[in-house]
Design an enzyme around this catalytic site. Sequence first.
Site, PDB file in Angstrom:
ATOM      1  N   ASP A  97       0.739  -1.046   0.017  1.00  0.00           N
ATOM      2  CA  ASP A  97      -0.014  -0.078   0.012  1.00  0.00           C
ATOM      3  C   ASP A  97       0.687   1.369  -0.028  1.00  0.00           C
ATOM      4  OD1 ASP A  97      -1.774  -1.800   0.338  1.00  0.00           O
ATOM      5  OD2 ASP A  97      -2.840  -0.783   2.042  1.00  0.00           O
ATOM      6  N   HIS A 240       3.558  -2.247   3.060  1.00  0.00           N
ATOM      7  CA  HIS A 240       3.592  -0.751   2.472  1.00  0.00           C
ATOM      8  C   HIS A 240       5.032  -0.827   1.714  1.00  0.00           C
ATOM      9  CE1 HIS A 240       0.875  -0.702   5.826  1.00  0.00           C
ATOM     10  NE2 HIS A 240       0.197   0.133   5.166  1.00  0.00           N
TER      11      HIS A 240
HETATM   12 ZN   LIG Z   1      -2.578   3.232   3.483  1.00  0.00          ZN
END
Ligand SMILES: [Zn+2]
Length: 306
Positions: A97, A240
């Site tokens: 992400d 992430h």
């Molecule tokens: Zn996020």
Amino acid sequence: MKRLVSLLLSCLLLSSCGTIVTPAKTPPEHLVSEAPPAQVLPAPGEMPELLPDSQEAGGENASEPSLEEGGGTPVETLPEPQRVVDPTRPMVALTFDDGPHAVYTDQILDILEEHGAVATFFEVARNLPKAPEAVRRAADMGCEIGSHSYRHANLGKMDQAAQQADQAAADALFQEVLGTTPALLRPPYGSMNKTLKTTSGRSIVTWSIDTEDWRSKDAEKVVAGVENAGNLDGQVILLHSIYESTVAATEVLVPWLLEQGYQLVTVSELIQLRFGDEVEPNRTYNYDYFRFQVPPLPAETAPAAA
Ligand SMILES: [Zn+2]
């Protein structure tokens, strides 16, 4: 061709201790349109003839003589690089992400490419201009690109008009960079309301394994968290793409997952090939879905209990 053969070989080698079973009836046709779709593993009798140098499996940097030099098959007729997914074997979807990141997205792609693996990137649309080439590279590799909103918004606290405005702004940038708009939406913070679930027109995807990489920024902790999470078959792992520590963790996790017998697939591939389900708009695929609705595998191909 080299890549196709080596990927086929990788798959064969990985599955050599199990039985190659008849493929699923439905090939994946609803994957990101610009990406080469993964192939479902063909039945044994249909396997293409393989080159003898099986030690090249997985090594796409191998320097073999070019086919052009030997007057072999013209390059133009060779198939696109393709992965092979065996629906009877365990699968995991890595998801990244908050990118794209100008440096780390490409580093993650290098790791995936080295291992013939793919992942899903939920990109914040306003970050797309930071690394448009990396996003296009990901799509070309067969990775899936989903939306993570325009500005990392808390969509669950918005009304429909605000949600649609965010989505329109995001779509414009995805269209500009990729020539297409994402079918998948991962709402930031996992925050959603009934309006978003029922009117976004997207497939909403959360996760089932949270590495908390953003919190620890510690590669060893991220790796340990995944390695100690038990059976990962059918699971969606949250990472992430904006931390150096996550790149370092990915470098360990990708080969480890493959060694454990997991196939690394996109979220849409996971839903279609492992769950035998459709990727539908206005439907939410969440923790309960990935954690508890994964169908059993044939016993002989299940991974060793962790
Ligand atoms: Zn996020």
